[in-house]
Design a protein around this motif. Sequence first.
Motif, PDB file in Angstrom:
ATOM      1  N   PRO A  55      20.548  62.497 -61.289  1.00  0.00           N
ATOM      2  CA  PRO A  55      21.415  61.459 -60.750  1.00  0.00           C
ATOM      3  C   PRO A  55      21.216  61.249 -59.248  1.00  0.00           C
ATOM      4  N   GLY A  56      20.993  62.315 -58.516  1.00  0.00           N
ATOM      5  CA  GLY A  56      20.764  62.177 -57.079  1.00  0.00           C
ATOM      6  C   GLY A  56      19.528  61.348 -56.762  1.00  0.00           C
ATOM      7  N   GLN A  57      18.489  61.481 -57.586  1.00  0.00           N
ATOM      8  CA  GLN A  57      17.269  60.708 -57.374  1.00  0.00           C
ATOM      9  C   GLN A  57      17.452  59.238 -57.746  1.00  0.00           C
ATOM     10  N   ALA A  58      18.402  58.950 -58.621  1.00  0.00           N
ATOM     11  CA  ALA A  58      18.657  57.571 -59.056  1.00  0.00           C
ATOM     12  C   ALA A  58      19.744  56.892 -58.229  1.00  0.00           C
ATOM     13  N   LEU A  59      20.278  57.595 -57.251  1.00  0.00           N
ATOM     14  CA  LEU A  59      21.363  57.068 -56.424  1.00  0.00           C
ATOM     15  C   LEU A  59      20.835  56.044 -55.423  1.00  0.00           C
ATOM     16  N   ARG A  60      21.460  54.900 -55.409  1.00  0.00           N
ATOM     17  CA  ARG A  60      21.082  53.849 -54.453  1.00  0.00           C
ATOM     18  C   ARG A  60      21.899  54.022 -53.182  1.00  0.00           C
ATOM     19  N   GLU A  68      28.091  57.132 -46.773  1.00  0.00           N
ATOM     20  CA  GLU A  68      29.356  57.338 -46.063  1.00  0.00           C
ATOM     21  C   GLU A  68      30.375  58.104 -46.910  1.00  0.00           C
ATOM     22  N   ARG A  69      30.317  57.913 -48.210  1.00  0.00           N
ATOM     23  CA  ARG A  69      31.232  58.614 -49.109  1.00  0.00           C
ATOM     24  C   ARG A  69      30.761  60.028 -49.422  1.00  0.00           C
ATOM     25  N   GLY A  70      29.594  60.402 -48.923  1.00  0.00           N
ATOM     26  CA  GLY A  70      29.095  61.753 -49.128  1.00  0.00           C
ATOM     27  C   GLY A  70      28.464  62.001 -50.488  1.00  0.00           C
ATOM     28  N   LEU A  71      28.141  60.941 -51.213  1.00  0.00           N
ATOM     29  CA  LEU A  71      27.583  61.115 -52.555  1.00  0.00           C
ATOM     30  C   LEU A  71      26.283  61.917 -52.588  1.00  0.00           C
ATOM     31  N   PRO A  72      25.356  61.734 -51.641  1.00  0.00           N
ATOM     32  CA  PRO A  72      24.118  62.514 -51.713  1.00  0.00           C
ATOM     33  C   PRO A  72      24.346  64.030 -51.657  1.00  0.00           C
ATOM     34  N   LEU A  80      26.924  61.164 -61.008  1.00  0.00           N
ATOM     35  CA  LEU A  80      26.888  60.376 -62.239  1.00  0.00           C
ATOM     36  C   LEU A  80      28.236  59.690 -62.480  1.00  0.00           C
ATOM     37  N   ASP A  81      29.324  60.412 -62.268  1.00  0.00           N
ATOM     38  CA  ASP A  81      30.655  59.808 -62.428  1.00  0.00           C
ATOM     39  C   ASP A  81      30.835  58.629 -61.474  1.00  0.00           C
ATOM     40  N   ALA A  82      30.387  58.776 -60.229  1.00  0.00           N
ATOM     41  CA  ALA A  82      30.502  57.689 -59.251  1.00  0.00           C
ATOM     42  C   ALA A  82      29.642  56.497 -59.660  1.00  0.00           C
ATOM     43  N   MET A  83      28.465  56.758 -60.207  1.00  0.00           N
ATOM     44  CA  MET A  83      27.590  55.671 -60.642  1.00  0.00           C
ATOM     45  C   MET A  83      28.195  54.896 -61.806  1.00  0.00           C
ATOM     46  N   VAL A  84      28.828  55.608 -62.727  1.00  0.00           N
ATOM     47  CA  VAL A  84      29.461  54.934 -63.865  1.00  0.00           C
ATOM     48  C   VAL A  84      30.633  54.088 -63.372  1.00  0.00           C
ATOM     49  N   ALA A  85      31.403  54.613 -62.436  1.00  0.00           N
ATOM     50  CA  ALA A  85      32.552  53.885 -61.899  1.00  0.00           C
ATOM     51  C   ALA A  85      32.142  52.717 -61.010  1.00  0.00           C
ATOM     52  N   HIS A  86      31.008  52.860 -60.328  1.00  0.00           N
ATOM     53  CA  HIS A  86      30.521  51.842 -59.387  1.00  0.00           C
ATOM     54  C   HIS A  86      29.030  51.628 -59.638  1.00  0.00           C
ATOM     55  N   PRO A  87      28.662  50.769 -60.581  1.00  0.00           N
ATOM     56  CA  PRO A  87      27.260  50.611 -60.961  1.00  0.00           C
ATOM     57  C   PRO A  87      26.329  50.200 -59.827  1.00  0.00           C
ATOM     58  N   ALA A  88      26.863  49.675 -58.733  1.00  0.00           N
ATOM     59  CA  ALA A  88      26.004  49.332 -57.594  1.00  0.00           C
ATOM     60  C   ALA A  88      25.344  50.570 -56.993  1.00  0.00           C
ATOM     61  N   TYR A  89      25.868  51.754 -57.297  1.00  0.00           N
ATOM     62  CA  TYR A  89      25.272  53.001 -56.799  1.00  0.00           C
ATOM     63  C   TYR A  89      24.012  53.398 -57.575  1.00  0.00           C
ATOM     64  N   VAL A  90      23.714  52.696 -58.661  1.00  0.00           N
ATOM     65  CA  VAL A  90      22.531  53.021 -59.463  1.00  0.00           C
ATOM     66  C   VAL A  90      21.349  52.226 -58.933  1.00  0.00           C
ATOM     67  N   ASN A  91      20.288  52.932 -58.577  1.00  0.00           N
ATOM     68  CA  ASN A  91      19.077  52.238 -58.160  1.00  0.00           C
ATOM     69  C   ASN A  91      18.465  51.567 -59.375  1.00  0.00           C
ATOM     70  N   ARG A  92      17.619  50.595 -59.175  1.00  0.00           N
ATOM     71  CA  ARG A  92      17.113  49.796 -60.284  1.00  0.00           C
ATOM     72  C   ARG A  92      15.669  49.413 -60.085  1.00  0.00           C
ATOM     73  N   PRO A  93      15.104  48.937 -61.187  1.00  0.00           N
ATOM     74  CA  PRO A  93      15.608  48.798 -62.546  1.00  0.00           C
ATOM     75  C   PRO A  93      15.135  49.938 -63.453  1.00  0.00           C
TER      76      PRO A  93
END
Length: 114
Positions: A55-60, A68-72, A80-93
Motif C-alpha cells: 500500500p505504501g508503494q501505491a500511495l499517491r 501532511e497527514r503522515g500517511l507515508p 490501505l484504510d485511508a486509500m479506501v476512504a479517500h480514493p484520491a490517495y491511490v496512485n494510478r492506473p
Amino acid sequence: MKATIWHNPKCGTSRKTLAILQETPGVEVEVIDYLSTPYTHAKLSQLIADAGMTPGQALRLMGTDAQERGLPDMDDAAILDAMVAHPAYVNRPFVETDKGVRFCRPQDKVHDIL
C-alpha cells in the motif's frame, strides 16, 4: 480478452493506458472511474498485492494531502484504510486482465498483461 482499468480521466498516464487498451485488437475494456466508484477494501488489497506492491508503494502523494497527514509513515493497514476512504490517495492506473495486474506507470507496462 477482458481488461479492467481503474481510471482517472484527469490523469495523462491513465488516459494513455486506456488508449493502449482501446487500440489493442481483441481487448474488451471495462473502465472504472475509481473516484466515482471507489474501491472496496478487498479489491484494492488484491490489486496492490497482485501487482507486487505494498500500500505504501501505491500511495499517491502528488496532488494530495497524504504527506501532511503522515500517511507515508503509517503501517500498510492504515494506508490501505485511508486509500479506501479517500480514493484520491491511490496512485494510478491499475489494470487487471486474466494475465495479471499491473500498476501502469509508465503506461507501457500494460503490455505485460495483454
